[in-house]
Design a protein around this motif. Structure first.
Motif, PDB file in Angstrom:
ATOM      1  N   THR A  50     -79.328  -2.644-135.859  1.00  0.00           N
ATOM      2  CA  THR A  50     -79.840  -1.877-134.722  1.00  0.00           C
ATOM      3  C   THR A  50     -81.274  -2.246-134.357  1.00  0.00           C
ATOM      4  OG1 THR A  50     -80.080   0.376-133.853  1.00  0.00           O
ATOM      5  CG2 THR A  50     -80.646   0.025-136.175  1.00  0.00           C
ATOM      6  N   ASP A  51     -82.003  -2.869-135.294  1.00  0.00           N
ATOM      7  CA  ASP A  51     -83.373  -3.315-135.023  1.00  0.00           C
ATOM      8  C   ASP A  51     -83.426  -4.752-134.513  1.00  0.00           C
ATOM      9  OD1 ASP A  51     -84.524  -0.871-135.891  1.00  0.00           O
ATOM     10  OD2 ASP A  51     -84.298  -1.510-137.974  1.00  0.00           O
ATOM     11  N   GLY A  52     -82.257  -5.343-134.297  1.00  0.00           N
ATOM     12  CA  GLY A  52     -82.211  -6.725-133.831  1.00  0.00           C
ATOM     13  C   GLY A  52     -82.409  -7.742-134.934  1.00  0.00           C
ATOM     14  N   GLN A  53     -82.371  -7.297-136.198  1.00  0.00           N
ATOM     15  CA  GLN A  53     -82.555  -8.202-137.329  1.00  0.00           C
ATOM     16  C   GLN A  53     -81.221  -8.796-137.759  1.00  0.00           C
ATOM     17  OE1 GLN A  53     -85.705  -8.959-138.674  1.00  0.00           O
ATOM     18  NE2 GLN A  53     -86.302  -7.833-136.823  1.00  0.00           N
ATOM     19  N   LEU A  54     -81.213 -10.082-138.023  1.00  0.00           N
ATOM     20  CA  LEU A  54     -80.008 -10.752-138.505  1.00  0.00           C
ATOM     21  C   LEU A  54     -79.696 -10.265-139.918  1.00  0.00           C
ATOM     22  CD1 LEU A  54     -77.916 -13.124-138.101  1.00  0.00           C
ATOM     23  CD2 LEU A  54     -79.580 -14.569-139.292  1.00  0.00           C
ATOM     24  N   TRP A  55     -78.467  -9.762-140.138  1.00  0.00           N
ATOM     25  CA  TRP A  55     -78.110  -9.276-141.482  1.00  0.00           C
ATOM     26  C   TRP A  55     -76.928 -10.042-142.091  1.00  0.00           C
ATOM     27  CZ3 TRP A  55     -73.340  -7.026-142.629  1.00  0.00           C
ATOM     28  CH2 TRP A  55     -72.564  -6.597-141.551  1.00  0.00           C
ATOM     29  N   PHE A  56     -76.263 -10.861-141.266  1.00  0.00           N
ATOM     30  CA  PHE A  56     -75.147 -11.639-141.796  1.00  0.00           C
ATOM     31  C   PHE A  56     -74.897 -12.835-140.887  1.00  0.00           C
ATOM     32  CE2 PHE A  56     -70.581 -12.638-141.553  1.00  0.00           C
ATOM     33  CZ  PHE A  56     -70.363 -13.055-142.861  1.00  0.00           C
ATOM     34  N   GLU A  57     -74.580 -13.980-141.508  1.00  0.00           N
ATOM     35  CA  GLU A  57     -74.162 -15.143-140.719  1.00  0.00           C
ATOM     36  C   GLU A  57     -73.182 -15.974-141.540  1.00  0.00           C
ATOM     37  OE1 GLU A  57     -77.374 -17.736-139.670  1.00  0.00           O
ATOM     38  OE2 GLU A  57     -78.464 -17.334-141.522  1.00  0.00           O
ATOM     39  N   ALA A  58     -72.291 -16.645-140.826  1.00  0.00           N
ATOM     40  CA  ALA A  58     -71.277 -17.466-141.487  1.00  0.00           C
ATOM     41  C   ALA A  58     -70.750 -18.490-140.489  1.00  0.00           C
ATOM     42  CB  ALA A  58     -70.131 -16.606-142.014  1.00  0.00           C
ATOM     43  N   GLU A  59     -70.003 -19.440-141.022  1.00  0.00           N
ATOM     44  CA  GLU A  59     -69.389 -20.462-140.187  1.00  0.00           C
ATOM     45  C   GLU A  59     -67.995 -20.751-140.740  1.00  0.00           C
ATOM     46  OE1 GLU A  59     -71.782 -23.822-138.159  1.00  0.00           O
ATOM     47  OE2 GLU A  59     -70.821 -24.769-139.904  1.00  0.00           O
ATOM     48  N   PHE A  60     -67.014 -20.823-139.838  1.00  0.00           N
ATOM     49  CA  PHE A  60     -65.629 -20.999-140.241  1.00  0.00           C
ATOM     50  C   PHE A  60     -65.017 -22.222-139.555  1.00  0.00           C
ATOM     51  CE2 PHE A  60     -66.673 -16.519-140.277  1.00  0.00           C
ATOM     52  CZ  PHE A  60     -66.236 -16.096-141.525  1.00  0.00           C
ATOM     53  N   GLY A  77     -69.050 -20.167-135.326  1.00  0.00           N
ATOM     54  CA  GLY A  77     -70.248 -19.569-135.896  1.00  0.00           C
ATOM     55  C   GLY A  77     -70.234 -18.059-135.714  1.00  0.00           C
ATOM     56  N   TRP A  78     -70.795 -17.350-136.695  1.00  0.00           N
ATOM     57  CA  TRP A  78     -70.801 -15.881-136.635  1.00  0.00           C
ATOM     58  C   TRP A  78     -72.169 -15.373-137.055  1.00  0.00           C
ATOM     59  CZ3 TRP A  78     -66.121 -13.000-135.776  1.00  0.00           C
ATOM     60  CH2 TRP A  78     -66.312 -11.612-135.774  1.00  0.00           C
ATOM     61  N   THR A  79     -72.789 -14.565-136.206  1.00  0.00           N
ATOM     62  CA  THR A  79     -74.066 -13.933-136.545  1.00  0.00           C
ATOM     63  C   THR A  79     -73.978 -12.449-136.224  1.00  0.00           C
ATOM     64  OG1 THR A  79     -74.947 -14.579-134.373  1.00  0.00           O
ATOM     65  CG2 THR A  79     -75.522 -15.966-136.261  1.00  0.00           C
ATOM     66  N   SER A  80     -74.477 -11.618-137.127  1.00  0.00           N
ATOM     67  CA  SER A  80     -74.448 -10.164-136.947  1.00  0.00           C
ATOM     68  C   SER A  80     -75.860  -9.617-137.016  1.00  0.00           C
ATOM     69  CB  SER A  80     -73.585  -9.511-138.036  1.00  0.00           C
ATOM     70  OG  SER A  80     -72.230  -9.912-137.907  1.00  0.00           O
ATOM     71  N   PHE A  81     -76.174  -8.724-136.061  1.00  0.00           N
ATOM     72  CA  PHE A  81     -77.510  -8.155-135.955  1.00  0.00           C
ATOM     73  C   PHE A  81     -77.442  -6.635-136.100  1.00  0.00           C
ATOM     74  CE2 PHE A  81     -77.370 -12.111-133.633  1.00  0.00           C
ATOM     75  CZ  PHE A  81     -78.532 -12.758-134.027  1.00  0.00           C
ATOM     76  N   THR A 133     -72.485 -10.219-133.054  1.00  0.00           N
ATOM     77  CA  THR A 133     -72.209  -8.787-133.052  1.00  0.00           C
ATOM     78  C   THR A 133     -73.517  -8.014-133.147  1.00  0.00           C
ATOM     79  OG1 THR A 133     -71.976  -8.539-135.464  1.00  0.00           O
ATOM     80  CG2 THR A 133     -70.015  -9.213-134.228  1.00  0.00           C
ATOM     81  N   PHE A 134     -73.537  -6.849-132.495  1.00  0.00           N
ATOM     82  CA  PHE A 134     -74.759  -6.038-132.436  1.00  0.00           C
ATOM     83  C   PHE A 134     -74.412  -4.573-132.696  1.00  0.00           C
ATOM     84  CE2 PHE A 134     -75.223  -9.685-129.680  1.00  0.00           C
ATOM     85  CZ  PHE A 134     -76.489 -10.175-129.960  1.00  0.00           C
ATOM     86  N   LEU A 135     -75.015  -4.002-133.729  1.00  0.00           N
ATOM     87  CA  LEU A 135     -74.865  -2.583-134.017  1.00  0.00           C
ATOM     88  C   LEU A 135     -75.949  -1.784-133.303  1.00  0.00           C
ATOM     89  CD1 LEU A 135     -74.215  -2.686-137.863  1.00  0.00           C
ATOM     90  CD2 LEU A 135     -72.622  -1.752-136.178  1.00  0.00           C
TER      91      LEU A 135
END
Length: 302
Positions: free
Chosen positions: A53-63, A47-51, A107-109
């Motif tokens: 700088t505001d902590g908002q989820l902007w991308f997710e995927a599953e491989f 599973g992949w989730t990317s957040f 991941t967190f920007l």
């Protein structure tokens, strides 16, 4: 056990474009960056989730793993680019993702994605650390580029960077100018696609050796100069030199012709950040024109 990796963002103060052909560039890691965290999971899929700088989820995927395949995603184009990176990492290290360990990635920007401080380069460097592969090799198999951004991701100080026989050479330098309180960075409210900018640069005809020599000389002088006046003159010379090669006006002539001091593009011309010089009052000039993201040198540079 959780694992976490962190990489610094980047700014290229000099040498843009020509750094691809061996010119020396002055680059600085930023106080902003991106982290990658591995979290134990009960799912057999990655599973992949990317957040942001505001902590908002902007991308997710599953491989599917270890035979990498995309199962689901919120952005198929983005997921396929990520799949390309995962596949390249596995080709460089055949043991990557084959241990059967169930995990997910977060991941967190720490900077807005449209700032152009290295969303891709920080990801590549974090992925290389995780997969135990060479980051430059991973970059060349995926996004391409000079690799100066990876050097910034990995270092804690300003550096001189150049490619010699396509091999990265990094020299840390003590670039801490006494006039740094007079330098600041302005976001142009537009992110430029670096690959498009590079393609345009590659299509031009010019004396490559002469450009490399000119920009390398400017870079080395910028790294050691001790007065703001000398630095401003070098900024202007760099801008004019590239303007003639790219056959486009400088950002100052195009957007800020009445600004009384110097402005220099950073990275791909026409977007992301510019470096400007002046006082607090001069910073207000940009705010009044609608450019509200203005960061001091000390707030930006690590």
């Amino acid at each position: 056990m959780q694992q976490e990796y962190y990489s610094h963002g980047k700014l290229l103060l000099s040498g843009e474009y020509a750094i691809l052909d061996g010119a020396v560039g002055l680059a600085v890691p930023t106080k902003f960056g991106q982290s990658l965290k591995l979290v134990p999971s009960s799912s057999p899929f990655l599973g992949w989730t990317s957040f942001d700088t505001d902590g908002q989820l902007w991308f997710e995927a599953e491989f599917e793993v270890p035979n990498l395949k995309l199962r689901i995603s919120s952005d198929e184009k983005m997921a396929n680019r990520l799949l390309e990176v995962l596949t390249a990492a596995q080709s460089l290290n055949p043991n990557f993702l084959v241990d059967g360990q169930e995990r997910s990635v977060e991941t967190f920007l720490t900077f807005p994605r449209d700032w152009g401080l290295g969303t891709s380069s920080t990801l590549i460097n974090n992925m290389a650390l995780w997969a135990k592969v060479d980051a430059h090799d991973l970059l060349q198999r995926t996004f391409g580029g000079s690799g100066y951004d990876l050097a910034c991701a990995q270092h804690n100080s300003p550096l001189l960077y150049h490619l010699k026989d396509n091999h990265p050479t990094v020299q840390e330098v003590r670039f801490d100018p006494p006039f740094k309180e007079n330098l600041f960075f302005v976001y142009l409210n537009e992110k430029r696609n670096s690959r498009d900018a590079i393609a345009n640069y590659r299509s031009l005809e010019f004396d490559k050796a002469e450009l490399i020599h000119k920009l390398t000389t400017i870079t080395k002088n910028m790294a050691i100069c001790s007065t703001l006046e000398e630095f401003l003159a070098l900024m202007d010379l760099h801008e004019q030199t590239l303007s003639e090669v790219l056959k486009v006006p400088t950002v100052q002539n195009r957007l800020f012709p009445d600004f009384p001091k110097s402005i220099k593009s950073l990275g791909a011309w026409g977007g992301d950040f510019v470096m400007a010089a002046g006082t607090k009052k001069d910073q207000q000039y940009f705010t009044d024109k609608g450019y509200h993201t203005v960061l001091s040198y000390s707030d930006m540079v690590l």
